[in-house]
Design an enzyme around this catalytic site. Sequence first.
Site, PDB file in Angstrom:
ATOM      1  N   LYS A  22      57.690 -93.867 -91.348  1.00  0.00           N
ATOM      2  CA  LYS A  22      57.696 -92.771 -92.323  1.00  0.00           C
ATOM      3  C   LYS A  22      56.900 -91.575 -91.802  1.00  0.00           C
ATOM      4  O   LYS A  22      57.377 -90.442 -91.835  1.00  0.00           O
ATOM      5  CB  LYS A  22      57.059 -93.259 -93.639  1.00  0.00           C
ATOM      6  CG  LYS A  22      56.693 -92.150 -94.589  1.00  0.00           C
ATOM      7  CD  LYS A  22      56.108 -92.671 -95.886  1.00  0.00           C
ATOM      8  CE  LYS A  22      54.604 -92.879 -95.895  1.00  0.00           C
ATOM      9  NZ  LYS A  22      53.793 -91.680 -96.069  1.00  0.00           N
ATOM     10  N   ASN A  23      55.675 -91.840 -91.323  1.00  0.00           N
ATOM     11  CA  ASN A  23      54.787 -90.735 -90.983  1.00  0.00           C
ATOM     12  C   ASN A  23      55.148 -90.056 -89.670  1.00  0.00           C
ATOM     13  O   ASN A  23      54.516 -89.067 -89.281  1.00  0.00           O
ATOM     14  CB  ASN A  23      53.332 -91.205 -90.997  1.00  0.00           C
ATOM     15  CG  ASN A  23      52.878 -91.486 -92.427  1.00  0.00           C
ATOM     16  OD1 ASN A  23      53.543 -91.072 -93.377  1.00  0.00           O
ATOM     17  ND2 ASN A  23      51.769 -92.190 -92.580  1.00  0.00           N
ATOM     18  N   CYS A 116      45.300 -85.822-105.466  1.00  0.00           N
ATOM     19  CA  CYS A 116      46.053 -86.935-104.903  1.00  0.00           C
ATOM     20  C   CYS A 116      45.318 -88.224-105.244  1.00  0.00           C
ATOM     21  O   CYS A 116      44.104 -88.205-105.437  1.00  0.00           O
ATOM     22  CB  CYS A 116      46.128 -86.712-103.397  1.00  0.00           C
ATOM     23  SG  CYS A 116      46.772 -88.065-102.479  1.00  0.00           S
ATOM     24  N   ARG A 121      41.815 -84.307-100.474  1.00  0.00           N
ATOM     25  CA  ARG A 121      42.740 -83.948 -99.397  1.00  0.00           C
ATOM     26  C   ARG A 121      42.924 -82.449 -99.201  1.00  0.00           C
ATOM     27  O   ARG A 121      43.991 -81.886 -99.492  1.00  0.00           O
ATOM     28  CB  ARG A 121      44.084 -84.646 -99.584  1.00  0.00           C
ATOM     29  CG  ARG A 121      43.936 -86.149 -99.589  1.00  0.00           C
ATOM     30  CD  ARG A 121      45.246 -86.862 -99.662  1.00  0.00           C
ATOM     31  NE  ARG A 121      45.989 -86.826 -98.407  1.00  0.00           N
ATOM     32  CZ  ARG A 121      47.167 -87.395 -98.244  1.00  0.00           C
ATOM     33  NH1 ARG A 121      47.733 -88.030 -99.228  1.00  0.00           N
ATOM     34  NH2 ARG A 121      47.791 -87.337 -97.086  1.00  0.00           N
ATOM     35  N   ASP A 304      45.576 -96.653 -93.695  1.00  0.00           N
ATOM     36  CA  ASP A 304      46.804 -97.018 -94.411  1.00  0.00           C
ATOM     37  C   ASP A 304      47.011 -98.532 -94.508  1.00  0.00           C
ATOM     38  O   ASP A 304      47.965 -98.983 -95.149  1.00  0.00           O
ATOM     39  CB  ASP A 304      48.032 -96.381 -93.733  1.00  0.00           C
ATOM     40  CG  ASP A 304      48.106 -94.883 -93.993  1.00  0.00           C
ATOM     41  OD1 ASP A 304      47.361 -94.400 -94.859  1.00  0.00           O
ATOM     42  OD2 ASP A 304      48.903 -94.208 -93.315  1.00  0.00           O
ATOM     43  N   ARG A 396      58.112 -95.036-102.193  1.00  0.00           N
ATOM     44  CA  ARG A 396      57.941 -93.835-101.367  1.00  0.00           C
ATOM     45  C   ARG A 396      57.837 -94.206 -99.893  1.00  0.00           C
ATOM     46  O   ARG A 396      58.200 -93.401 -99.031  1.00  0.00           O
ATOM     47  CB  ARG A 396      56.661 -93.093-101.763  1.00  0.00           C
ATOM     48  CG  ARG A 396      56.763 -92.339-103.064  1.00  0.00           C
ATOM     49  CD  ARG A 396      55.518 -91.536-103.296  1.00  0.00           C
ATOM     50  NE  ARG A 396      55.210 -90.709-102.119  1.00  0.00           N
ATOM     51  CZ  ARG A 396      54.089 -90.046-101.947  1.00  0.00           C
ATOM     52  NH1 ARG A 396      53.143 -90.084-102.855  1.00  0.00           N
ATOM     53  NH2 ARG A 396      53.890 -89.315-100.858  1.00  0.00           N
TER      54      ARG A 396
HETATM   55  C1  EPZ Z   1      48.335 -88.674 -92.716  1.00  0.00           C
HETATM   56  O1  EPZ Z   1      47.867 -87.896 -93.811  1.00  0.00           O
HETATM   57  C2  EPZ Z   1      49.267 -89.710 -93.301  1.00  0.00           C
HETATM   58  N1  EPZ Z   1      50.349 -89.039 -93.990  1.00  0.00           N
HETATM   59  C3  EPZ Z   1      48.505 -90.614 -94.246  1.00  0.00           C
HETATM   60  O2  EPZ Z   1      49.402 -91.639 -94.681  1.00  0.00           O
HETATM   61  C4  EPZ Z   1      47.349 -91.255 -93.493  1.00  0.00           C
HETATM   62  O3  EPZ Z   1      46.587 -92.025 -94.408  1.00  0.00           O
HETATM   63  C5  EPZ Z   1      46.473 -90.175 -92.872  1.00  0.00           C
HETATM   64  O4  EPZ Z   1      47.272 -89.306 -92.023  1.00  0.00           O
HETATM   65  C6  EPZ Z   1      45.347 -90.736 -92.022  1.00  0.00           C
HETATM   66  O5  EPZ Z   1      45.878 -91.561 -91.032  1.00  0.00           O
HETATM   67  C7  EPZ Z   1      51.384 -88.609 -93.315  1.00  0.00           C
HETATM   68  O6  EPZ Z   1      51.462 -88.716 -92.104  1.00  0.00           O
HETATM   69  C8  EPZ Z   1      52.495 -88.017 -94.095  1.00  0.00           C
HETATM   70  P1  EPZ Z   1      44.547 -86.283 -92.413  1.00  0.00           P
HETATM   71  P2  EPZ Z   1      47.130 -86.522 -93.556  1.00  0.00           P
HETATM   72  O7  EPZ Z   1      44.822 -84.812 -92.407  1.00  0.00           O
HETATM   73  O8  EPZ Z   1      47.733 -85.840 -92.398  1.00  0.00           O
HETATM   74  C9  EPZ Z   1      40.523 -84.583 -94.478  1.00  0.00           C
HETATM   75  C10 EPZ Z   1      50.417 -93.061 -96.259  1.00  0.00           C
HETATM   76  O9  EPZ Z   1      50.086 -93.883 -97.159  1.00  0.00           O
HETATM   77  N2  EPZ Z   1      41.108 -83.243 -94.227  1.00  0.00           N
HETATM   78  O10 EPZ Z   1      44.307 -86.970 -91.124  1.00  0.00           O
HETATM   79  O11 EPZ Z   1      47.077 -85.793 -94.848  1.00  0.00           O
HETATM   80  C11 EPZ Z   1      41.305 -85.318 -95.575  1.00  0.00           C
HETATM   81  O12 EPZ Z   1      40.888 -84.928 -96.860  1.00  0.00           O
HETATM   82  C12 EPZ Z   1      49.657 -91.784 -96.065  1.00  0.00           C
HETATM   83  O13 EPZ Z   1      51.402 -93.224 -95.537  1.00  0.00           O
HETATM   84  C13 EPZ Z   1      40.351 -82.130 -94.529  1.00  0.00           C
HETATM   85  O14 EPZ Z   1      39.212 -82.208 -94.979  1.00  0.00           O
HETATM   86  O15 EPZ Z   1      45.694 -87.052 -93.199  1.00  0.00           O
HETATM   87  C14 EPZ Z   1      41.023 -86.753 -95.228  1.00  0.00           C
HETATM   88  O16 EPZ Z   1      39.795 -87.126 -95.765  1.00  0.00           O
HETATM   89  C15 EPZ Z   1      48.641 -91.460 -97.076  1.00  0.00           C
HETATM   90  N3  EPZ Z   1      40.913 -80.892 -94.316  1.00  0.00           N
HETATM   91  C16 EPZ Z   1      40.939 -86.749 -93.702  1.00  0.00           C
HETATM   92  O17 EPZ Z   1      40.711 -85.387 -93.329  1.00  0.00           O
HETATM   93  C17 EPZ Z   1      42.175 -80.750 -93.816  1.00  0.00           C
HETATM   94  O18 EPZ Z   1      42.630 -79.602 -93.641  1.00  0.00           O
HETATM   95  C18 EPZ Z   1      42.187 -87.256 -92.986  1.00  0.00           C
HETATM   96  O19 EPZ Z   1      43.320 -86.516 -93.384  1.00  0.00           O
HETATM   97  C19 EPZ Z   1      42.923 -81.903 -93.519  1.00  0.00           C
HETATM   98  C20 EPZ Z   1      42.354 -83.147 -93.731  1.00  0.00           C
END
Ligand code: EPZ
Length: 423
Positions: A22-23, A116, A121, A304, A396
């Site tokens: 998916k991701n 969320c 996030r 995840d 999802r």
């Molecule tokens: C991706 O989310 C995945 N989603 C998530 O999978 C996964 O849990 C996550 O990466 C971590 O591996 C998709 O790929 C669609 P991040 P993403 O930006 O990109 C903080 C699932 O169940 N952050 O690495 O949104 C954020 O709040 C999902 O399949 C900021 O502070 O994750 C979090 O604490 C859920 N500012 C951390 O970084 C930003 O601008 C990691 O988020 C961006 C992120």
Amino acid sequence: MDRLLVTGGTPLDGTVEIAGAKNSALKLMAAVVLADGRSTVRNVPRIQDCFTMVEVLEHLGVGCAWAGDALVLETTDVRPAETPYDLVSRMRASILVLGPLLARFGNARVAMPGGCNIGSRAIDLHIRGLEKMGARFSSEHGFLVGETTGLRGAVVNLDFPSVGATENVLMAAVAARGNTVIENAAREPELVDLADFLVEMGARIDGVGTPTIEIQGVEGFGPVDHTVIPDRVEAGTYAIAVCSAGGRLVLSGARADHMDLVLSKLADAGADVVATDAGVVISMGSRPRCVDLVTLPYPGFPTDLQPQMMALLASAEGTSIVTENVFEGRFMFVDELNRMGADIRTEGHHAVIRGVERLSAAPVRALDIRAGAAMVIAALTADGVTEIEDMYHVDRGYQDMEAKLAALGAVVRRERERSPALS
Ligand code: EPZ
């Protein structure tokens, strides 16, 4: 809102086909906005999030047609139309069109994602990275409006190796004027798949899979034909399920090299794990043992799979400690597990799990995709029939979960929501 009824106590046995990731699929779909012509993305999971991304692309004028598990995407009429809140609130990954739209059209209007179920996030790292490359952002009536007179290469140093921020900056940088360096970049296998896809489209990228990615901006991207990597989170979920319920599974198509730490933690818990070219064979013949784990960006233990591991450890022998470092809200499902007789106490981002002999069935809710999967795993081992509400979260991210589980011997039944007209 469909619910799943799971009768616990049956071991799992057989072969489960692992779907495309998916991701990864969601990002490849966003990336086609950069290319001119007809691209084919194969091995796309038939799950709700991919259907939502199809709607996002259709809003932008991309022609989308399914052919089995392949998606044919025609970008001849693509335009920078706005991405509405209805779609972004259903799936935050919708904001991944930001980078490609800015790169191709110099403007983008995407609804701001709200809260969320797994944490606040923020998207500040996406915005700061794109600003470094010459984009300007404003907020108008709940929309994030991005504009640029031309993206240019820059050094983008991420405070945290955010997956989404790395992807948005990468998709913008491939078409920027000059060279970009992303420091402290994410290293997830899905990001490597995206970079491979972009290179097939004509991009020049070095260092992907390491913390420093170097991109040389180029003009003109062509269509591609690409197969999505297997879903390591789906594979991990079934691996954890068999460790919890007992039995033996062949995870057909799973890539053990993307699951090193997960498989070694399951071996520590007592599983027998064999990696082959065709997938992973995993069996469990005894009560799992406690293990400690800490979630971290790849190659650390994936957040995840944290909820699913907690469900396993809830009935393991001994006390485990789990530390969640990626999402602040990812322990919210613990109350649901405790309703099934688990003994889990959380303190900040640590959880102490005292394994109980047996969980007991209770009505529970799926709070998000992975928390929902955790409830299914807990239910497979619990005494009695567990009713899991809000299965739409699980839909999802998991293709045909109950059909796959039923084929492995689990006793599962979905109750579909009755239409209001009939009730
Ligand atoms: C991706 O989310 C995945 N989603 C998530 O999978 C996964 O849990 C996550 O990466 C971590 O591996 C998709 O790929 C669609 P991040 P993403 O930006 O990109 C903080 C699932 O169940 N952050 O690495 O949104 C954020 O709040 C999902 O399949 C900021 O502070 O994750 C979090 O604490 C859920 N500012 C951390 O970084 C930003 O601008 C990691 O988020 C961006 C992120």
